[in-house]
Motif scaffolding. Structure first.
Motif, PDB file in Angstrom:
ATOM      1  N   HIS A 190      -7.158 -13.854  28.612  1.00 50.92           N
ATOM      2  CA  HIS A 190      -7.994 -12.730  28.190  1.00 50.92           C
ATOM      3  C   HIS A 190      -7.346 -11.404  28.585  1.00 50.92           C
ATOM      4  O   HIS A 190      -7.230 -10.483  27.762  1.00 50.92           O
ATOM      5  CB  HIS A 190      -9.373 -12.836  28.824  1.00 50.92           C
ATOM      6  N   PHE A 191      -6.937 -11.315  29.833  1.00 47.70           N
ATOM      7  CA  PHE A 191      -6.338 -10.075  30.340  1.00 47.70           C
ATOM      8  C   PHE A 191      -5.072  -9.727  29.562  1.00 47.70           C
ATOM      9  O   PHE A 191      -4.847  -8.574  29.186  1.00 47.70           O
ATOM     10  CB  PHE A 191      -6.032 -10.230  31.827  1.00 47.70           C
ATOM     11  N   ALA A 192      -4.253 -10.731  29.305  1.00 48.65           N
ATOM     12  CA  ALA A 192      -3.022 -10.494  28.554  1.00 48.65           C
ATOM     13  C   ALA A 192      -3.325 -10.013  27.138  1.00 48.65           C
ATOM     14  O   ALA A 192      -2.665  -9.097  26.624  1.00 48.65           O
ATOM     15  CB  ALA A 192      -2.181 -11.772  28.514  1.00 48.65           C
ATOM     16  N   CYS A 193      -4.317 -10.603  26.511  1.00 47.30           N
ATOM     17  CA  CYS A 193      -4.703 -10.201  25.158  1.00 47.30           C
ATOM     18  C   CYS A 193      -5.139  -8.742  25.142  1.00 47.30           C
ATOM     19  O   CYS A 193      -4.757  -7.963  24.253  1.00 47.30           O
ATOM     20  CB  CYS A 193      -5.818 -11.107  24.655  1.00 47.30           C
ATOM     21  N   VAL A 194      -5.942  -8.345  26.131  1.00 51.97           N
ATOM     22  CA  VAL A 194      -6.402  -6.959  26.220  1.00 51.97           C
ATOM     23  C   VAL A 194      -5.217  -6.011  26.393  1.00 51.97           C
ATOM     24  O   VAL A 194      -5.125  -4.972  25.722  1.00 51.97           O
ATOM     25  CB  VAL A 194      -7.396  -6.802  27.387  1.00 51.97           C
ATOM     26  N   GLU A 195      -4.292  -6.358  27.272  1.00 49.41           N
ATOM     27  CA  GLU A 195      -3.156  -5.474  27.533  1.00 49.41           C
ATOM     28  C   GLU A 195      -2.211  -5.391  26.331  1.00 49.41           C
ATOM     29  O   GLU A 195      -1.686  -4.317  26.015  1.00 49.41           O
ATOM     30  CB  GLU A 195      -2.388  -5.956  28.773  1.00 49.41           C
ATOM     31  N   VAL A 196      -1.991  -6.502  25.657  1.00 48.51           N
ATOM     32  CA  VAL A 196      -1.087  -6.512  24.503  1.00 48.51           C
ATOM     33  C   VAL A 196      -1.634  -5.662  23.360  1.00 48.51           C
ATOM     34  O   VAL A 196      -0.882  -4.955  22.674  1.00 48.51           O
ATOM     35  CB  VAL A 196      -0.837  -7.966  24.029  1.00 48.51           C
ATOM     36  N   THR A 197      -2.944  -5.715  23.158  1.00 47.23           N
ATOM     37  CA  THR A 197      -3.543  -4.992  22.027  1.00 47.23           C
ATOM     38  C   THR A 197      -3.970  -3.574  22.382  1.00 47.23           C
ATOM     39  O   THR A 197      -4.305  -2.790  21.489  1.00 47.23           O
ATOM     40  CB  THR A 197      -4.771  -5.755  21.492  1.00 47.23           C
ATOM     41  N   SER A 198      -3.947  -3.228  23.666  1.00 48.08           N
ATOM     42  CA  SER A 198      -4.497  -1.940  24.099  1.00 48.08           C
ATOM     43  C   SER A 198      -3.649  -0.748  23.672  1.00 48.08           C
ATOM     44  O   SER A 198      -4.187   0.274  23.219  1.00 48.08           O
ATOM     45  CB  SER A 198      -4.662  -1.929  25.620  1.00 48.08           C
ATOM     46  N   SER A 199      -2.331  -0.841  23.815  1.00 46.84           N
ATOM     47  CA  SER A 199      -1.495   0.336  23.602  1.00 46.84           C
ATOM     48  C   SER A 199      -1.598   0.890  22.182  1.00 46.84           C
ATOM     49  O   SER A 199      -1.859   2.089  22.003  1.00 46.84           O
ATOM     50  CB  SER A 199      -0.046   0.024  23.961  1.00 46.84           C
ATOM     51  N   PRO A 200      -1.416   0.077  21.131  1.00 43.22           N
ATOM     52  CA  PRO A 200      -1.541   0.648  19.774  1.00 43.22           C
ATOM     53  C   PRO A 200      -2.957   1.129  19.470  1.00 43.22           C
ATOM     54  O   PRO A 200      -3.137   2.167  18.829  1.00 43.22           O
ATOM     55  CB  PRO A 200      -1.127  -0.503  18.854  1.00 43.22           C
TER      56      PRO A 200
END
Length: 353
Positions: free
Chosen positions: A252-262
């Protein structure tokens, strides 16, 4: 004689320089069905809940009643509620009720993601490439055509997480070791301001809310938050509070971080275009750079370190990613549908500050 139960103190005004801390705990809201009304009554009366088994067994796992009941029970592990005894956090009957609701929610999540990828590579590959067609992206819609009132609603909704940003993920730290733990702590250190209280991300979000004329009190918009939003926050708490779900929380945390920047880049542009204010723009601009770095660390070091130690958790990591995307899509659909119908995405529109 036993000592009286401790309760959260009454709401007091916040210092002017710390808008996120208006009260140690939010005001307890009214229930939305038999389950949430049972929880509210138990918290207000300090008595164990009763007669909930049938309602829990038949509850809609996505519905307002179950999601609010779960949120209220989870909040006992954060700041609790004003006037509610703090030792109810570990009340056996409340925990039993929480377990029944979690089972319904988790089963629904697993069923809905049954066809999702089971490997980390397959789960994250689509997220690492910017889509050519952004028409389904809520952040793109806000960037290109969003109005100020929509940005206010979006911030009010997201405040239920962002005013406690990174707290749910901190629960995984003692459940990791070595490389994964060191990397997770490094990311969390940034989330909590890297030693500078004025840079804590929850504080930055409170400043964003102030720019938008929203109430910055922790949990203020709980009563207005619909089930699809509650579910996104409940997922973090569910995964964080169960050691057996540590792999899913990392996913979950990785998904949030991967999608957060764009997404943050688009939202920063939306705030700037609508003249939301410097703090509103800064919150998302800060996440563009920070989360681009966090993405690399969480994928290569947190996930990499976890799976080096416990390779059997790979399907759990993939599940955490899939469940996150599922709930974010459900929330985005809810918001878009409401706005297309020219109504608020909240249960009641936020008041103008």
């Amino acid at each position: 004689m036993t000592a009286p139960a401790r309760t959260r103190p009454a709401r007091t005004p916040a210092p002017a320089d710390w808008p996120a801390q208006a009260a140690p705990g939010p005001v307890l809201v009214e229930g939305r069905g038999p389950l949430s009304r049972t929880v509210v009554a138990a918290l207000r009366g300090g008595r164990p809940p009763a007669g909930y088994d049938e309602a829990a067994a038949g509850a809609d796992p996505w519905g307002e009643d179950l999601q609010l009941a779960l949120y209220l029970l989870y909040e006992l592990h954060y700041r609790g509620f004003e006037g509610v005894a703090e030792d109810l956090e570990w009340d056996p009957e409340l925990l039993r009720l929480r377990g029944a609701l979690e089972a319904r929610f988790l089963n629904a999540l697993r069923t809905a993601t049954a066809d999702a990828p089971r490997t980390v590579a397959e789960a994250f590959a689509p997220l690492l490439v910017e889509p050519v067609d952004l028409s389904g992206s809520l952040s793109h819609q806000l960037e290109t055509e969003g109005e100020l009132w929509q940005l206010r609603e979006y911030a009010a909704l997201r405040s239920l997480y962002h005013l406690k940003e990174a707290d749910p993920h901190a629960w995984v730290i003692p459940r990791l070791r070595g490389r994964a733990k060191a990397a997770m702590v490094a990311i969390e250190y940034d989330e909590f301001g890297a030693g500078h209280p004025d840079r804590i991300h929850a504080r930055l979000f409170a400043a964003l809310m102030a720019d938008l004329g929203l109430d910055t009190a922790y949990g203020h918009y709980l009563d207005q938050a619909p089930a699809p939003l509650l579910a996104t926050v409940n997922l973090m708490s569910l995964l964080g509070l169960h050691g057996s779900l540590r792999g899913a929380l990392v996913g979950h945390f990785a998904c949030v971080e991967v999608t957060s920047s764009p997404g943050s880049r688009r939202l920063a542009k939306a705030m700037r275009r609508c003249g939301a204010g410097p703090a509103a723009e800064h919150f998302y601009a800060e996440h563009v750079e920070a989360d681009a770095v966090h993405e690399q660390v969480v994928r290569h070091e947190v996930i990499g370190g976890l799976l080096a130690d416990e390779p059997q958790l790979e399907p759990d990591v993939a599940f955490g990613c899939a469940a996150t995307l599922l709930l974010e899509d459900r929330l985005a659909d809810h918001i878009r549908t409401a706005w297309q119908q020219h109504r608020s995405a909240l249960r009641t529109p936020p008041a103008t500050g």
